[in-house]
Design a protein around this motif. Structure first.
Motif, PDB file in Angstrom:
ATOM      1  N   UNK A  63       0.709  -1.177   0.002  1.00 39.43           N
ATOM      2  CA  UNK A  63      -0.236  -0.008  -0.040  1.00 39.43           C
ATOM      3  C   UNK A  63       0.976   1.442   0.062  1.00 39.43           C
ATOM      4  N   UNK A  64       0.332   2.304  -0.484  1.00 40.50           N
ATOM      5  CA  UNK A  64       0.995   3.613  -0.580  1.00 40.50           C
ATOM      6  C   UNK A  64       1.082   4.350   0.956  1.00 40.50           C
ATOM      7  N   UNK A  65       0.284   3.992   1.718  1.00 39.97           N
ATOM      8  CA  UNK A  65      -0.029   4.513   3.168  1.00 39.97           C
ATOM      9  C   UNK A  65      -0.358   3.722   4.187  1.00 39.97           C
ATOM     10  N   UNK A  66      -0.075   3.739   5.518  1.00 42.81           N
ATOM     11  CA  UNK A  66      -0.599   3.124   6.567  1.00 42.81           C
ATOM     12  C   UNK A  66      -2.397   3.287   6.637  1.00 42.81           C
ATOM     13  N   UNK A  67      -2.738   4.276   6.353  1.00 41.66           N
ATOM     14  CA  UNK A  67      -3.934   4.807   6.205  1.00 41.66           C
ATOM     15  C   UNK A  67      -4.634   3.843   5.180  1.00 41.66           C
ATOM     16  N   UNK A  68      -4.359   3.867   4.070  1.00 42.01           N
ATOM     17  CA  UNK A  68      -4.576   2.860   3.032  1.00 42.01           C
ATOM     18  C   UNK A  68      -4.818   1.437   3.283  1.00 42.01           C
ATOM     19  N   UNK A  69      -3.398   0.871   4.054  1.00 41.55           N
ATOM     20  CA  UNK A  69      -3.673  -0.439   4.503  1.00 41.55           C
ATOM     21  C   UNK A  69      -4.480  -0.710   5.493  1.00 41.55           C
ATOM     22  N   UNK A  70      -4.591   0.275   6.512  1.00 40.64           N
ATOM     23  CA  UNK A  70      -5.747  -0.106   7.724  1.00 40.64           C
ATOM     24  C   UNK A  70      -7.125  -0.150   7.171  1.00 40.64           C
ATOM     25  N   UNK A  71      -7.457   0.433   5.857  1.00 40.35           N
ATOM     26  CA  UNK A  71      -8.767   0.144   5.499  1.00 40.35           C
ATOM     27  C   UNK A  71      -9.295  -1.333   5.483  1.00 40.35           C
ATOM     28  N   UNK A  72      -8.264  -1.832   4.865  1.00 41.83           N
ATOM     29  CA  UNK A  72      -8.545  -3.248   4.372  1.00 41.83           C
ATOM     30  C   UNK A  72      -8.256  -4.448   5.585  1.00 41.83           C
ATOM     31  N   UNK A  73      -7.757  -3.957   6.859  1.00 41.03           N
ATOM     32  CA  UNK A  73      -7.641  -4.982   7.833  1.00 41.03           C
ATOM     33  C   UNK A  73      -8.245  -4.363   9.071  1.00 41.03           C
ATOM     34  N   UNK A  74      -8.271  -5.119  10.059  1.00 41.84           N
ATOM     35  CA  UNK A  74      -8.888  -4.582  11.385  1.00 41.84           C
ATOM     36  C   UNK A  74      -7.497  -4.311  12.300  1.00 41.84           C
ATOM     37  N   UNK A  75      -6.862  -3.255  12.333  1.00 45.08           N
ATOM     38  CA  UNK A  75      -5.491  -2.799  13.173  1.00 45.08           C
ATOM     39  C   UNK A  75      -5.889  -2.799  14.695  1.00 45.08           C
ATOM     40  N   UNK A  89       8.514   0.939   5.446  1.00 44.41           N
ATOM     41  CA  UNK A  89       9.887   0.318   5.776  1.00 44.41           C
ATOM     42  C   UNK A  89       9.503  -1.326   5.499  1.00 44.41           C
ATOM     43  N   UNK A  90      10.556  -2.013   5.627  1.00 40.32           N
ATOM     44  CA  UNK A  90      10.428  -3.447   5.414  1.00 40.32           C
ATOM     45  C   UNK A  90       9.874  -4.354   6.558  1.00 40.32           C
ATOM     46  N   UNK A  91       8.686  -3.992   7.112  1.00 40.95           N
ATOM     47  CA  UNK A  91       7.875  -4.690   7.906  1.00 40.95           C
ATOM     48  C   UNK A  91       6.699  -5.027   7.626  1.00 40.95           C
ATOM     49  N   UNK A  92       6.061  -6.195   7.781  1.00 37.10           N
ATOM     50  CA  UNK A  92       4.858  -6.843   7.209  1.00 37.10           C
ATOM     51  C   UNK A  92       3.959  -7.159   8.210  1.00 37.10           C
ATOM     52  N   UNK A  93       3.050  -6.679   8.470  1.00 46.13           N
ATOM     53  CA  UNK A  93       1.698  -7.175   9.530  1.00 46.13           C
ATOM     54  C   UNK A  93       0.799  -7.966   9.116  1.00 46.13           C
ATOM     55  N   UNK A  94       0.382  -9.018   9.691  1.00 51.85           N
ATOM     56  CA  UNK A  94      -0.569  -9.986   9.402  1.00 51.85           C
ATOM     57  C   UNK A  94      -1.716  -9.599  10.375  1.00 51.85           C
ATOM     58  N   UNK A  95      -2.944  -9.234   9.823  1.00 50.77           N
ATOM     59  CA  UNK A  95      -3.902  -8.889  10.851  1.00 50.77           C
ATOM     60  C   UNK A  95      -5.404  -9.473  10.225  1.00 50.77           C
ATOM     61  N   UNK A  96      -6.315  -9.442  10.850  1.00 47.64           N
ATOM     62  CA  UNK A  96      -7.704  -9.909  10.371  1.00 47.64           C
ATOM     63  C   UNK A  96      -8.081  -8.928   9.388  1.00 47.64           C
TER      64      UNK A  96
END
Length: 320
Positions: A63-75, A89-96
């Motif tokens: 994703x281009x931003x954290x905001x965009x990513x967190x629209x598709x998961x439950x942070x 950065x080089x960190x991937x988070x696995x979320x529902x």
């Protein structure tokens, strides 16, 4: 049809190809990713086809931003804290997955979770912004082969199988992202990578290392035989055997004739950036020089050294 090599000035063209459901490889700070529209199931299927990738191995969505990513998961609070610290950065988070998440189920191998990250590479960000949505992107190589850190590596493995590669230069980190599962009660390190586990633990507390036995693979890069050159790889070598090339770390072993130096000054960050380049180079010399294997000098399992040893362990695993 040959794969096109696009320049930074052709980002809009690369984004158009993604919108058309085509595959476009692009550089990140970690390795080159093989990108497809994550919301287009057919496009995602083309990734598996191009790579020969097992369908149960899920993909990371960029994703281009954290905001965009967190629209598709439950942070949760931990995810928000880590995103603020390590993204881009080089960190991937696995979320529902979020209930209305439009990402193809195939991209997550049917799991109720999604692996998301915001890459820290300027051209990757520009491509994602131009595309305007999530891009599913495993490493841009055939499944089980060495991960690519230059556009030339992508073309060696996938020329004619994908539409284009966006030339983003060499990848500065050189190993894949760290994958952290935050979908359960205990933060679980699924794959060491570009962000050191110690730095994550310093931010959120102790981590569990490795998924529970029998759990479904929630992350790419968890197959036993992975990142593998054609030559057999022997780890923690103290002496060389006949016909072996050397992947050196520090002063080379006596008698070495074919050497790739990961880091003469024994710097694990430099070694990480050179790792896949070294495996590619030694593998390419195998037939010409009659090499029988690759011996690897010991590398400390500290910081990103843990990620290097993880990749090498998979590269040395028996082929299945």
């Amino acid at each position: 049809m040959r794969t096109r090599r696009l320049t930074a000035s052709q980002i809009d063209e690369a984004a158009l190809l993604l919108r058309e459901g085509q595959l476009v490889a692009f550089g990140t700070e970690t390795v080159y990713g093989l990108g497809a529209d994550a919301c287009n199931g057919e496009a995602v299927a083309r990734i598996y086809q191009a790579k020969g990738r097992p369908s149960f191995n899920p993909l990371i969505c960029h994703y281009a931003s954290a905001m965009a990513a967190f629209c598709h998961v439950r942070p949760n609070a931990l995810a928000e804290r880590l995103a603020a610290k390590f993204w881009p950065g080089p960190l991937t988070l696995v979320l529902p997955r979020a209930p209305a998440c439009p990402v193809s189920k195939l991209a997550a191998a049917g799991l109720p979770t999604l692996a998301v990250r915001v890459p820290g590479h300027a051209l990757a960000h520009d491509l994602l912004a131009a595309f305007g949505g999530p891009v599913a992107a495993p490493s841009a190589n055939r499944s089980g082969h060495i991960s690519p850190t230059r556009p030339e590596h992508v073309l060696e493995d996938l020329d004619g199988r994908i539409s284009a590669v966006l030339d983003c230069g060499p990848c500065p980190v050189g190993v894949e992202s760290t994958v952290l599962d935050l979908s359960g009660e205990t933060p679980t390190l699924l794959r060491p990578g570009g962000v050191a586990a110690e730095d994550i633990a310093a931010e959120i507390g102790p981590l569990r290392h490795g998924a529970p036995p029998g759990a479904a693979l929630a992350s790419p890069g968890l197959l036993a035989s992975h990142y593998a050159p054609a030559l057999p790889v022997r780890l923690n070598a103290e002496v060389l055997q006949p016909g072996e090339a050397l992947l050196a770390f520090g002063a080379p072993l006596p008698g070495a004739r074919t050497i790739f130096q990961l880091s003469a000054r024994r710097d694990v960050i430099e070694a990480a950036a050179n790792l896949f380049e070294g495996l590619h180079e030694l593998d390419a010399k195998a037939a010409v020089l009659g090499l029988t294997g690759i011996a690897v000098q010991p590398i400390p399992e500290l910081g990103i050294g843990l990620a290097i040893n993880d990749r090498l362990t998979r590269a040395s695993a028996p082929k299945t």
